[in-house]
Motif scaffolding. Sequence first.
Motif, PDB file in Angstrom:
ATOM      1  N   GLU A  70      -5.313  20.052   6.482  1.00  0.00           N
ATOM      2  CA  GLU A  70      -6.207  20.344   5.353  1.00  0.00           C
ATOM      3  C   GLU A  70      -7.672  20.295   5.782  1.00  0.00           C
ATOM      4  O   GLU A  70      -8.460  21.176   5.440  1.00  0.00           O
ATOM      5  N   GLU A  71      -8.027  19.280   6.553  1.00  0.00           N
ATOM      6  CA  GLU A  71      -9.408  19.152   7.034  1.00  0.00           C
ATOM      7  C   GLU A  71      -9.760  20.291   7.987  1.00  0.00           C
ATOM      8  O   GLU A  71     -10.861  20.841   7.924  1.00  0.00           O
ATOM      9  N   ARG A  72      -8.811  20.643   8.828  1.00  0.00           N
ATOM     10  CA  ARG A  72      -9.050  21.735   9.788  1.00  0.00           C
ATOM     11  C   ARG A  72      -9.347  23.037   9.048  1.00  0.00           C
ATOM     12  O   ARG A  72     -10.293  23.749   9.382  1.00  0.00           O
ATOM     13  N   LEU A  73      -8.561  23.330   8.018  1.00  0.00           N
ATOM     14  CA  LEU A  73      -8.795  24.549   7.239  1.00  0.00           C
ATOM     15  C   LEU A  73     -10.175  24.514   6.597  1.00  0.00           C
ATOM     16  O   LEU A  73     -10.904  25.506   6.599  1.00  0.00           O
ATOM     17  N   TRP A  74     -10.524  23.365   6.072  1.00  0.00           N
ATOM     18  CA  TRP A  74     -11.819  23.210   5.404  1.00  0.00           C
ATOM     19  C   TRP A  74     -12.967  23.490   6.367  1.00  0.00           C
ATOM     20  O   TRP A  74     -13.868  24.280   6.072  1.00  0.00           O
ATOM     21  N   PHE A  75     -12.937  22.868   7.542  1.00  0.00           N
ATOM     22  CA  PHE A  75     -14.007  23.077   8.520  1.00  0.00           C
ATOM     23  C   PHE A  75     -13.965  24.489   9.106  1.00  0.00           C
ATOM     24  O   PHE A  75     -15.021  25.089   9.343  1.00  0.00           O
ATOM     25  N   GLU A  76     -12.779  25.034   9.343  1.00  0.00           N
ATOM     26  CA  GLU A  76     -12.685  26.417   9.820  1.00  0.00           C
ATOM     27  C   GLU A  76     -13.232  27.388   8.785  1.00  0.00           C
ATOM     28  O   GLU A  76     -13.860  28.397   9.128  1.00  0.00           O
ATOM     29  N   PHE A  77     -13.011  27.073   7.513  1.00  0.00           N
ATOM     30  CA  PHE A  77     -13.519  27.917   6.433  1.00  0.00           C
ATOM     31  C   PHE A  77     -15.045  27.974   6.481  1.00  0.00           C
ATOM     32  O   PHE A  77     -15.650  29.040   6.398  1.00  0.00           O
ATOM     33  N   PHE A  78     -15.692  26.811   6.629  1.00  0.00           N
ATOM     34  CA  PHE A  78     -17.148  26.770   6.789  1.00  0.00           C
ATOM     35  C   PHE A  78     -17.570  27.589   8.007  1.00  0.00           C
ATOM     36  O   PHE A  78     -18.486  28.417   7.926  1.00  0.00           O
ATOM     37  N   LEU A  79     -16.917  27.353   9.126  1.00  0.00           N
ATOM     38  CA  LEU A  79     -17.298  27.987  10.386  1.00  0.00           C
ATOM     39  C   LEU A  79     -17.127  29.506  10.337  1.00  0.00           C
ATOM     40  O   LEU A  79     -18.015  30.252  10.737  1.00  0.00           O
ATOM     41  N   MET A  80     -16.009  29.971   9.822  1.00  0.00           N
ATOM     42  CA  MET A  80     -15.698  31.403   9.897  1.00  0.00           C
ATOM     43  C   MET A  80     -16.280  32.235   8.766  1.00  0.00           C
ATOM     44  O   MET A  80     -16.385  33.453   8.892  1.00  0.00           O
ATOM     45  N   THR A  81     -16.662  31.589   7.659  1.00  0.00           N
ATOM     46  CA  THR A  81     -17.260  32.361   6.565  1.00  0.00           C
ATOM     47  C   THR A  81     -18.781  32.272   6.567  1.00  0.00           C
ATOM     48  O   THR A  81     -19.443  33.151   6.029  1.00  0.00           O
TER      49      THR A  81
END
Length: 162
Positions: A70-81
């Motif tokens: 869940e945390e990985r998705l959250w941080f990847e979401f910030f990074l990739m968007t």
Amino acid sequence: MLKFTAFLRNEKEQAPRSVHNKCENVMSFLKAQKVRGLVGKNDWPRYTGEEPEVYEQAELETLFAACDAEERLWFEFFLMTGMREQEVMHVHWFDVNLRASTVKVSHKPDWTPKAYKEREIPIQKLVASLQAAKAKHDKSCGLVFPTAGCRPKPSRNYAPPR
């Protein structure tokens, strides 16, 4: 205008960039009304444009290694968007189009995007992770990243587990 600038800076404690932007908005409005010459070129509020912090690949790998799914998705979401914190906090599942691989920054009844600008962002690399998260999400909460009480999840002072 000089008093307005001082008010924003001293009373409202606005950042120099915000003071400049608000003065620019007022001056644009006045210019459209044919009011000119209120501020000389040396009277504009000044600010220093800051370079964004860039994380090295090794730093990102260390961060992601410490995250659960869940945390990985959250941080990847910030990074990739490249979305702002408030934008990520207010992403709802209806903003996510998995077929088109996009996410929309959109107005909500309780939140408005910065400068009232809606936009669509490609999310090809996040689609599989978002599909998995959507399959598990609480159907009574429309937020993509909610707190336990279905409130927007802030990222301030967040540190992943070590």
